[in-house]
Design a protein around this motif. Structure first.
Motif, short mmCIF file in Angstrom:
data_model
loop_
_atom_site.label_atom_id
_atom_site.label_comp_id
_atom_site.label_asym_id
_atom_site.label_seq_id
_atom_site.Cartn_x
_atom_site.Cartn_y
_atom_site.Cartn_z
N MET A 167 0.81 -1.22 0.00
CA MET A 167 0.00 0.00 0.00
C MET A 167 0.85 1.27 0.00
O MET A 167 0.48 2.28 -0.60
CB MET A 167 -0.88 -0.01 1.25
CG MET A 167 -1.70 1.22 1.45
SD MET A 167 -2.54 1.18 3.04
CE MET A 167 -1.18 1.62 4.14
N GLU A 168 1.98 1.22 0.71
CA GLU A 168 2.80 2.43 0.83
C GLU A 168 3.36 2.88 -0.51
O GLU A 168 3.70 4.06 -0.68
CB GLU A 168 3.93 2.20 1.84
CG GLU A 168 3.48 2.27 3.29
CD GLU A 168 2.75 1.02 3.79
OE1 GLU A 168 2.73 0.01 3.04
OE2 GLU A 168 2.21 1.07 4.91
N ILE A 169 3.50 1.99 -1.47
CA ILE A 169 3.96 2.41 -2.80
C ILE A 169 2.86 3.22 -3.49
O ILE A 169 3.13 4.24 -4.13
CB ILE A 169 4.38 1.19 -3.66
CG1 ILE A 169 5.59 0.49 -3.00
CG2 ILE A 169 4.73 1.62 -5.08
CD1 ILE A 169 6.10 -0.71 -3.78
N TYR A 170 1.61 2.76 -3.35
CA TYR A 170 0.49 3.55 -3.90
C TYR A 170 0.45 4.93 -3.24
O TYR A 170 0.35 5.96 -3.91
CB TYR A 170 -0.83 2.81 -3.67
CG TYR A 170 -2.05 3.56 -4.19
CD1 TYR A 170 -2.51 3.36 -5.48
CD2 TYR A 170 -2.72 4.49 -3.38
CE1 TYR A 170 -3.61 4.06 -5.96
CE2 TYR A 170 -3.81 5.19 -3.85
CZ TYR A 170 -4.25 4.97 -5.15
OH TYR A 170 -5.33 5.67 -5.62
N GLN A 171 0.55 4.91 -1.91
CA GLN A 171 0.58 6.17 -1.15
C GLN A 171 1.67 7.09 -1.69
O GLN A 171 1.44 8.27 -1.97
CB GLN A 171 0.84 5.83 0.33
CG GLN A 171 1.19 7.01 1.22
CD GLN A 171 -0.02 7.81 1.65
OE1 GLN A 171 -1.08 7.25 1.91
NE2 GLN A 171 0.10 9.12 1.69
N LEU A 172 2.87 6.54 -1.84
CA LEU A 172 4.02 7.33 -2.30
C LEU A 172 3.81 7.88 -3.70
O LEU A 172 3.90 9.10 -3.93
CB LEU A 172 5.29 6.46 -2.28
CG LEU A 172 6.54 7.09 -2.90
CD1 LEU A 172 7.19 8.05 -1.93
CD2 LEU A 172 7.54 6.02 -3.34
N THR B 166 11.02 1.38 -0.37
CA THR B 166 9.99 1.57 0.66
C THR B 166 10.28 0.66 1.85
O THR B 166 10.48 -0.54 1.69
CB THR B 166 8.60 1.23 0.05
OG1 THR B 166 8.32 2.21 -0.94
CG2 THR B 166 7.51 1.23 1.08
N MET B 167 10.30 1.27 3.02
CA MET B 167 10.61 0.53 4.24
C MET B 167 9.68 -0.66 4.45
O MET B 167 10.08 -1.71 4.95
CB MET B 167 10.47 1.48 5.43
CG MET B 167 10.66 0.83 6.76
SD MET B 167 10.25 1.98 8.10
CE MET B 167 8.47 1.94 8.05
N GLU B 168 8.40 -0.50 4.06
CA GLU B 168 7.42 -1.56 4.31
C GLU B 168 7.75 -2.83 3.53
O GLU B 168 7.31 -3.92 3.92
CB GLU B 168 6.00 -1.07 3.98
CG GLU B 168 5.40 -0.17 5.06
CD GLU B 168 5.94 1.27 5.03
OE1 GLU B 168 6.66 1.62 4.07
OE2 GLU B 168 5.65 2.02 5.98
N ILE B 169 8.48 -2.72 2.43
CA ILE B 169 8.87 -3.93 1.70
C ILE B 169 9.93 -4.69 2.51
O ILE B 169 9.89 -5.91 2.60
CB ILE B 169 9.40 -3.58 0.29
CG1 ILE B 169 8.27 -2.96 -0.54
CG2 ILE B 169 9.93 -4.83 -0.41
CD1 ILE B 169 8.68 -2.59 -1.97
#
Lengths: 198, 198
Positions: A167-172, B166-169
């Motif tokens: 999800m954080e990639i979409y966010q970014l 991304t840190m989450e990855i």
């Protein structure tokens, strides 16, 4: 007559629930799940607090209704079924980028609300774990449909799929860097194909 | 004599600060930044609370010291400099995977603490924004070193670089799915090369 009356009431009750869920979603996203009170939701939804208590009982139940409405709007299940009907592996993989994008587009705020709720409440954390577990199971089944066509074993394929759809990639890319949603979807489709297919 | 005494005191003061920072880091990560009190840090570090107040003044200053120690341990600046000395673009890109992995390996807990602090405190949010801004600036300079060798324009290259790192990855693959750190680093190196170089 009695049946008609009952179904009218059920529709009305559902309409009330949706009105509450809609107002609560905005408040949860903007002010936070933890600090938002039923009284504040009542005011924003213009529904008496007592009606909200009767309809839901508590905040977690409101969040569950928000989530249910989101899943219905994203229409993920139907889109995922359509994916499975595609015989070309590249096309099938690319179509997965579509339902993921649709999910984020319609509900990244809902995921964030769940994350906040999970940090504050162990039961919500357990519930989110179950939801993620169910998602993983569905993705594993989706990847199984590729049979011998993937570049890696099932475990690594699933790990990479989850990494790409973080999800954080979409966010970014979309929310922070301003990519058009279609550009994100195209990138995700290309990346899933590159990472998962030989 | 006086100079020697002074430098001895400075060393001792720094040792005390590091002892406090080390104890605070564990408490912040395990129990949360917001709920951890100076009294609890004092007890865990076995340093009087008054000494902590004199040395730091407040919790944000402790977090800054934790961050400073992390950056020193990760040795990112030196590793990034070494990257720039590599003339082969593929090697240079792969080496960036190394310093990113090293950063996560030594301090993903520190990033999480900052995120929590930023949610609770607007000044910490602004501070984190500045830190991210500085990181972005350094990455932009790193990518500039590739001159005409990238597959995309500088803006898209930076966006893709940020997406891959991304840190989450890292959280997902290494901490949740149990990938060895070396496997993550190899994946990141391959992915950066595939996403950014022609």
């Amino acid at each position: 007559m009695a049946v008609k009356e009952e179904s009218h009431r059920a529709r009305q009750a559902q309409a009330t629930k949706e009105q509450v869920a809609g107002a609560a979603r905005v408040l949860f996203a903007e002010q936070g799940y933890v600090v938002t009170t039923i009284a504040a939701i009542s005011e924003a939804a213009r529904i008496p607090a007592q009606t909200i208590y009767s309809a839901f009982g508590n905040k977690p139940a409101i969040l569950r209704e928000i989530s249910r409405l989101w899943i219905a709007e994203a229409d993920t299940r139907r889109l995922a079924q359509e994916s499975l009907a595609l015989t070309d592996p590249v096309e099938r993989m690319r179509s997965a980028a579509h339902w993921h994008t649709r999910q984020f587009e319609t509900g990244i705020d809902v995921i964030r609300i769940y994350q906040e709720a999970a940090r504050a409440d162990q039961r919500m954390a357990a519930e989110m774990q179950r939801v993620w577990g169910a998602r993983e199971h569905e993705l594993a089944l989706f990847l199984q449909s590729f049979a011998g066509q993937l570049a890696h074993d099932p475990q690594r394929s699933l790990d990479l799929f989850l990494a790409c759809t973080t999800m954080e990639i979409y966010q970014l890319l979309v929310l922070d860097r301003g990519w058009p949603i279609a550009a994100y979807e195209a990138w995700l489709a290309d990346t899933l194909v590159a990472q998962l297919l030989p």
